[in-house]
Design a protein around this motif. Structure first.
Motif, PDB file in Angstrom:
ATOM      1  N   VAL B 302     -36.663 -98.647  11.039  1.00 54.25           N
ATOM      2  CA  VAL B 302     -37.900 -99.324  11.404  1.00 54.25           C
ATOM      3  C   VAL B 302     -39.083 -98.436  11.038  1.00 54.25           C
ATOM      4  O   VAL B 302     -39.126 -97.265  11.399  1.00 54.25           O
ATOM      5  CB  VAL B 302     -37.897 -99.596  12.926  1.00 54.25           C
ATOM      6  CG1 VAL B 302     -39.273-100.091  13.361  1.00 54.25           C
ATOM      7  CG2 VAL B 302     -36.831-100.591  13.272  1.00 54.25           C
ATOM      8  N   ASN B 303     -40.041 -98.957  10.214  1.00 58.90           N
ATOM      9  CA  ASN B 303     -41.215 -98.144   9.932  1.00 58.90           C
ATOM     10  C   ASN B 303     -42.516 -98.940   9.895  1.00 58.90           C
ATOM     11  O   ASN B 303     -43.526 -98.443   9.477  1.00 58.90           O
ATOM     12  CB  ASN B 303     -41.046 -97.343   8.642  1.00 58.90           C
ATOM     13  CG  ASN B 303     -40.505 -98.214   7.525  1.00 58.90           C
ATOM     14  OD1 ASN B 303     -40.548 -99.448   7.640  1.00 58.90           O
ATOM     15  ND2 ASN B 303     -40.000 -97.605   6.476  1.00 58.90           N
ATOM     16  N   GLY B 304     -42.512-100.161  10.356  1.00 56.09           N
ATOM     17  CA  GLY B 304     -43.757-100.917  10.383  1.00 56.09           C
ATOM     18  C   GLY B 304     -43.792-101.895  11.537  1.00 56.09           C
ATOM     19  O   GLY B 304     -42.755-102.255  12.097  1.00 56.09           O
ATOM     20  N   LYS B 305     -44.991-102.320  11.865  1.00 60.49           N
ATOM     21  CA  LYS B 305     -45.167-103.291  12.932  1.00 60.49           C
ATOM     22  C   LYS B 305     -45.882-104.499  12.340  1.00 60.49           C
ATOM     23  O   LYS B 305     -46.881-104.346  11.623  1.00 60.49           O
ATOM     24  CB  LYS B 305     -46.006-102.662  14.041  1.00 60.49           C
ATOM     25  CG  LYS B 305     -46.031-103.467  15.318  1.00 60.49           C
ATOM     26  CD  LYS B 305     -46.767-102.707  16.409  1.00 60.49           C
ATOM     27  CE  LYS B 305     -47.761-103.633  17.067  1.00 60.49           C
ATOM     28  NZ  LYS B 305     -48.953-103.018  17.525  1.00 60.49           N
ATOM     29  N   VAL B 306     -45.376-105.697  12.585  1.00 57.79           N
ATOM     30  CA  VAL B 306     -45.983-106.899  12.020  1.00 57.79           C
ATOM     31  C   VAL B 306     -47.279-107.194  12.768  1.00 57.79           C
ATOM     32  O   VAL B 306     -47.283-107.375  13.980  1.00 57.79           O
ATOM     33  CB  VAL B 306     -45.024-108.108  12.117  1.00 57.79           C
ATOM     34  CG1 VAL B 306     -45.691-109.351  11.546  1.00 57.79           C
ATOM     35  CG2 VAL B 306     -43.723-107.805  11.405  1.00 57.79           C
ATOM     36  N   LEU B 320     -48.289-105.577   7.632  1.00 59.79           N
ATOM     37  CA  LEU B 320     -47.661-104.636   8.557  1.00 59.79           C
ATOM     38  C   LEU B 320     -48.492-103.377   8.639  1.00 59.79           C
ATOM     39  O   LEU B 320     -49.114-102.961   7.664  1.00 59.79           O
ATOM     40  CB  LEU B 320     -46.260-104.264   8.070  1.00 59.79           C
ATOM     41  CG  LEU B 320     -45.192-105.349   8.133  1.00 59.79           C
ATOM     42  CD1 LEU B 320     -45.182-106.148   6.862  1.00 59.79           C
ATOM     43  CD2 LEU B 320     -43.843-104.721   8.392  1.00 59.79           C
ATOM     44  N   SER B 321     -48.493-102.754   9.821  1.00 55.61           N
ATOM     45  CA  SER B 321     -49.152-101.452   9.915  1.00 55.61           C
ATOM     46  C   SER B 321     -48.079-100.376   9.963  1.00 55.61           C
ATOM     47  O   SER B 321     -47.046-100.516  10.624  1.00 55.61           O
ATOM     48  CB  SER B 321     -50.048-101.389  11.142  1.00 55.61           C
ATOM     49  OG  SER B 321     -49.271-101.534  12.308  1.00 55.61           O
ATOM     50  N   LEU B 322     -48.307 -99.317   9.191  1.00 59.38           N
ATOM     51  CA  LEU B 322     -47.364 -98.200   9.202  1.00 59.38           C
ATOM     52  C   LEU B 322     -47.730 -97.247  10.343  1.00 59.38           C
ATOM     53  O   LEU B 322     -48.779 -97.383  10.982  1.00 59.38           O
ATOM     54  CB  LEU B 322     -47.420 -97.454   7.863  1.00 59.38           C
ATOM     55  CG  LEU B 322     -47.074 -98.287   6.624  1.00 59.38           C
ATOM     56  CD1 LEU B 322     -47.107 -97.413   5.378  1.00 59.38           C
ATOM     57  CD2 LEU B 322     -45.699 -98.937   6.788  1.00 59.38           C
ATOM     58  N   SER B 323     -46.891 -96.241  10.534  1.00 59.69           N
ATOM     59  CA  SER B 323     -47.124 -95.295  11.633  1.00 59.69           C
ATOM     60  C   SER B 323     -48.449 -94.540  11.460  1.00 59.69           C
ATOM     61  O   SER B 323     -49.096 -94.167  12.425  1.00 59.69           O
ATOM     62  CB  SER B 323     -45.967 -94.305  11.719  1.00 59.69           C
ATOM     63  OG  SER B 323     -45.788 -93.706  10.452  1.00 59.69           O
ATOM     64  N   PRO B 339     -41.118-113.550  10.648  1.00 64.97           N
ATOM     65  CA  PRO B 339     -41.101-112.496  11.677  1.00 64.97           C
ATOM     66  C   PRO B 339     -42.171-112.760  12.732  1.00 64.97           C
ATOM     67  O   PRO B 339     -43.188-113.384  12.459  1.00 64.97           O
ATOM     68  CB  PRO B 339     -41.413-111.221  10.883  1.00 64.97           C
ATOM     69  CG  PRO B 339     -42.132-111.689   9.672  1.00 64.97           C
ATOM     70  CD  PRO B 339     -41.594-113.043   9.357  1.00 64.97           C
ATOM     71  N   GLU B 340     -41.897-112.311  13.938  1.00 62.28           N
ATOM     72  CA  GLU B 340     -42.839-112.460  15.044  1.00 62.28           C
ATOM     73  C   GLU B 340     -43.970-111.445  14.899  1.00 62.28           C
ATOM     74  O   GLU B 340     -43.731-110.303  14.503  1.00 62.28           O
ATOM     75  CB  GLU B 340     -42.131-112.167  16.369  1.00 62.28           C
ATOM     76  CG  GLU B 340     -40.995-113.105  16.699  1.00 62.28           C
ATOM     77  CD  GLU B 340     -41.451-114.202  17.625  1.00 62.28           C
ATOM     78  OE1 GLU B 340     -42.354-113.935  18.444  1.00 62.28           O
ATOM     79  OE2 GLU B 340     -40.924-115.327  17.508  1.00 62.28           O
ATOM     80  N   THR B 341     -45.156-111.859  15.253  1.00 59.73           N
ATOM     81  CA  THR B 341     -46.251-110.901  15.284  1.00 59.73           C
ATOM     82  C   THR B 341     -45.972-109.866  16.370  1.00 59.73           C
ATOM     83  O   THR B 341     -45.550-110.214  17.472  1.00 59.73           O
ATOM     84  CB  THR B 341     -47.570-111.621  15.602  1.00 59.73           C
ATOM     85  OG1 THR B 341     -47.713-112.716  14.726  1.00 59.73           O
ATOM     86  CG2 THR B 341     -48.752-110.687  15.465  1.00 59.73           C
ATOM     87  N   GLY B 342     -46.143-108.628  16.039  1.00 61.42           N
ATOM     88  CA  GLY B 342     -45.925-107.560  17.017  1.00 61.42           C
ATOM     89  C   GLY B 342     -44.534-106.954  16.960  1.00 61.42           C
ATOM     90  O   GLY B 342     -44.288-105.901  17.533  1.00 61.42           O
ATOM     91  N   SER B 343     -43.614-107.609  16.200  1.00 58.24           N
ATOM     92  CA  SER B 343     -42.270-107.058  16.137  1.00 58.24           C
ATOM     93  C   SER B 343     -42.207-105.890  15.155  1.00 58.24           C
ATOM     94  O   SER B 343     -43.042-105.769  14.262  1.00 58.24           O
ATOM     95  CB  SER B 343     -41.277-108.150  15.724  1.00 58.24           C
ATOM     96  OG  SER B 343     -41.567-108.566  14.421  1.00 58.24           O
ATOM     97  N   ASP B 375     -35.606 -92.691   4.612  1.00 60.18           N
ATOM     98  CA  ASP B 375     -36.755 -93.505   4.973  1.00 60.18           C
ATOM     99  C   ASP B 375     -37.475 -92.912   6.166  1.00 60.18           C
ATOM    100  O   ASP B 375     -36.981 -92.037   6.860  1.00 60.18           O
ATOM    101  CB  ASP B 375     -36.376 -94.975   5.148  1.00 60.18           C
ATOM    102  CG  ASP B 375     -35.100 -95.127   5.892  1.00 60.18           C
ATOM    103  OD1 ASP B 375     -35.064 -94.632   7.005  1.00 60.18           O
ATOM    104  OD2 ASP B 375     -34.143 -95.713   5.318  1.00 60.18           O
ATOM    105  N   ALA B 376     -38.694 -93.402   6.361  1.00 59.73           N
ATOM    106  CA  ALA B 376     -39.667 -92.693   7.174  1.00 59.73           C
ATOM    107  C   ALA B 376     -39.214 -92.387   8.591  1.00 59.73           C
ATOM    108  O   ALA B 376     -39.309 -91.260   9.054  1.00 59.73           O
ATOM    109  CB  ALA B 376     -40.968 -93.491   7.218  1.00 59.73           C
TER     110      ALA B 376
END
Lengths: 276, 379
Positions: B302-306, B320-323, B339-343, B375-376
């Motif tokens: 997992v490396n992003g948030k929707v 998506l926003s990265l870390s 995908p769900e927003t926030g997942s 991966d990250a």
């Protein structure tokens, strides 16, 4: 419409009507007199409308002086002046409006400066020049001094400056020379300006008395207003009826011309930002 | 063949074009693509002969025409504003270029030309040509109208007709579709492609719309700040952009740029550690990944948030926003489950289709991303 706007409109119309009446009164009086019998003209009571239509004044007007000749002179002179003014003003205005060249601003500035000088100022030198050329008492003397019109250049320039540059470029790509663009694209597109200018020019030169009095002494070359003067000179002011008839005949073409061209005239005046 | 050789154009102190060289093959569809002020329209005007270069030369079919005026070049041009002659009807507009080319001064003179048999013959010929063009463009019923009585699309067709009616060396089109609404633009785009095929003529097309350029052209030249930064087929530009700027300009979806540090051939960045197939000498690189070669993946860490999902029917895009806070766009081909927003999501991309640029100069580095070693989130 509520009461207030109604009142203000009524007032506006009222004052405009009065203004129009004041302007039209001399013309009305001229036409009225031209249709009256001599007895009616000199009767002590003031009557607005002629008792009957008395057309003899018109017949006399054409018989006593060669009025048709004066009218023809007027047409020749005004036509000649207008033709040459367009010939020179239109290409000149196109160059000033749509072409880039060194000194363009200066040339246009000179045109504007020329607008400020009344033609009476140059009357004496031009008279002397025409005398030297032995052109006095010719049509040329009436036409030549007016062939270059700064007013015409200015009016057409203002109008042509509003033409989109793409239009001129499209014409160039389509194979038109610069002169062809002037007469086939810019001139027709500036048609309202041309009408406006034509009316200004014709009215000014048809009515002009100053210049013909200076350069013309031959009665055969007299312009219409100069011709009217002959009534006063020759008939010592007694023949008011034919005089007014002649004045009516001389004025009518201008009125007709304006009525015909009215629509373009107003468009030309408003679109070029010039208030006559 | 139209050739521009080292064209330079200055207006006073400002340089608008700097050393433009371009070859346009006969019969090709070449697009000059660039933002406004990039010099593409000036270049077109120089080809047309409406502007003269400060230095350099313009060759048409081997002849130097740099100083020749527009009227002498036999080139047809369609303007963005259409530039139809307002006082002539449609027939007059389309006939004028024919009359100017084929008739002499005498035959064109008003009134007089009615008496000349040669003028009558030519005029009749022209009418036939005008009518066949009008039929082709489906504007026959408009021939008697004035331009002011036409809609935007109809004006566009008349402007095309005026260009098509003679037999020019090339058609120059200056943003011809930009004044039309989106639907009509799509339709006219198709018609232009057909027209190019049917006439087999050279088309030079100026636009700021990369989608127009990509869908119509054989060759695209990308203009930026008065220079051509890259020229090539649409495929070339998309698959091998020469600079970061080109990569950002081309493509329906804005490309993602990921800043990474490099040591030899090992690249470290917010998406993980990657290995390049060759070592590079610079310290930082930017990896460009198009949203359409990225996908959400459950296999990588997992490396992003929707943050946002936009649904278009045939596809969807997810942001998506990265870390580190950077936003990444992904095109989702499969729209059955969004995908769900926030997942939280994993991200992966086709390694071979990523572009590597020098972070300092923005130039493309001729290397490929060979493998993803870590991966990250696993760091």
């Amino acid at each position: 419409m509520n009461a207030r706007t109604y009142t203000s409109r009524a007032l506006t119309v009222f004052f405009l009507t009065i203004g129009a009446a004041i302007l039209l009164l001399p013309f009305f009086w001229m036409v009225s007199l031209s249709l009256k019998t001599p007895e009616e003209i000199f009767s002590p009571e003031l009557t607005f409308f002629p008792g009957s239509f008395y057309f003899d004044n018109y017949i006399k007007a054409f018989q006593q002086v060669p009025l048709h000749r004066f009218l023809l002179n007027g047409v020749m002179v005004c036509g000649g002046i207008l033709f040459f003014q367009m010939m020179f003003a239109v290409p000149c205005a196109y160059a000033l409006a749509q072409r880039q060249f060194a000194g363009r601003t200066i040339v246009f500035g000179m045109v504007l400066a020329g607008l400020l000088v009344p033609y009476h100022v140059t009357a004496v030198p031009i008279f002397l020049g025409l005398a030297q050329l032995q052109l006095l008492n010719t049509y040329a003397a009436l036409v030549l001094p007016f062939v270059a019109s700064v007013f015409g250049i200015f009016l057409f320039r203002q109008f042509m400056a509003t033409l989109p540059p793409d239009l001129i470029d499209a014409a160039r790509v389509d194979g038109l020379s610069e002169m062809a663009i002037v007469w086939r694209i810019a001139f027709p597109a500036a048609w309202p300006a041309a009408t406006t200018f034509a009316i200004f020019s014709i009215v000014a030169h048809w009515n002009d008395l100053f210049w013909p009095m200076i350069v013309i002494s031959d009665a055969d070359l007299a312009t219409p207003p100069q011709g009217i003067l002959f009534f006063r000179d020759e008939e010592s002011g007694s023949d008011v009826g034919p005089l007014m008839a002649a004045a009516t005949v001389v004025t009518t073409p201008l009125v007709l011309l304006f009525l015909i061209a009215q629509r373009w005239f107003i468009q030309g005046v408003t679109m070029s930002g010039i208030k006559g | 063949m139209i050739e521009l050789r080292n064209i330079k154009r200055q207006f006073g102190q400002t340089t608008v074009l700097e050393d433009i060289s371009l070859t346009v093959e006969n019969g090709s569809f070449t697009t000059l693509l660039g933002a406004s002020g990039s010099g593409k329209s000036t270049t077109l005007r120089i080809i047309a002969g409406l502007d003269t270069p400060t230095s350099g030369s313009v060759m048409i079919n081997g002849q130097d025409v740099t100083q020749a005026p527009a009227a002498a070049r036999n080139i047809a041009m369609v303007f963005q504003s259409y530039a139809l002659y307002p006082h002539m009807d449609v027939r007059g507009n389309i006939t004028l270029p024919l009359a100017m080319r084929n008739m002499n001064r005498l035959e064109r003179a008003p009134l007089l030309n009615k008496l000349l048999p040669s003028a009558r013959q030519k005029a009749q010929n022209h009418q036939e040509q005008v009518e066949s063009i009008a039929r082709m463009l489906e504007i026959e019923h408009l021939l008697a109208r004035k331009p002011s009585q036409l809609s935007g699309g109809q004006k566009q067709r008349v402007a095309m007709g005026r260009a098509l009616v003679r037999d020019p060396v090339a058609f120059l089109l200056d943003e011809p579709l930009s004044n039309l609404d989106a639907k009509l633009r799509g339709q006219m785009r198709g018609e232009l492609i057909d027209l190019h095929k049917r006439t087999g003529k050279t088309f030079i097309y100026v636009t700021h719309d990369q989608a127009e350029a990509m869908s119509m052209s054989d060759q695209i030249a990308i203009f930026m700040h008065g220079v051509i930064v890259q020229k090539g087929t649409p495929h070339d530009l998309y698959e091998r952009p020469a600079t970061k700027e080109v990569a950002a300009f081309i493509g329906d979806h804005p490309i993602n740029f990921i800043e990474c540090s490099v040591e030899g051939n090992v690249v470290r960045g917010p998406l993980g550690i990657f290995v390049l197939d060759e070592a590079v000498s610079c310290q930082n690189v930017v990896i460009g990944v198009r949203p359409e070669v990225m996908e959400l993946s459950s296999e990588t860490a997992v490396n992003g948030k929707v943050e946002r999902v936009e649904y278009f029917g045939s596809k969807a895009t997810a942001s998506l926003s990265l870390s580190n806070g950077q936003m990444i766009q992904v095109v989702l081909e499969d729209t059955s489950t969004l995908p769900e927003t926030g997942s939280a999501c994993g991200l992966s991309f086709e390694l071979s289709r990523a572009h590597v640029f020098d972070a300092q100069t923005g130039l493309r580095l001729d290397v490929k991303v060979a493998a993803c070693v870590q991966d990250a989130a696993a760091e």
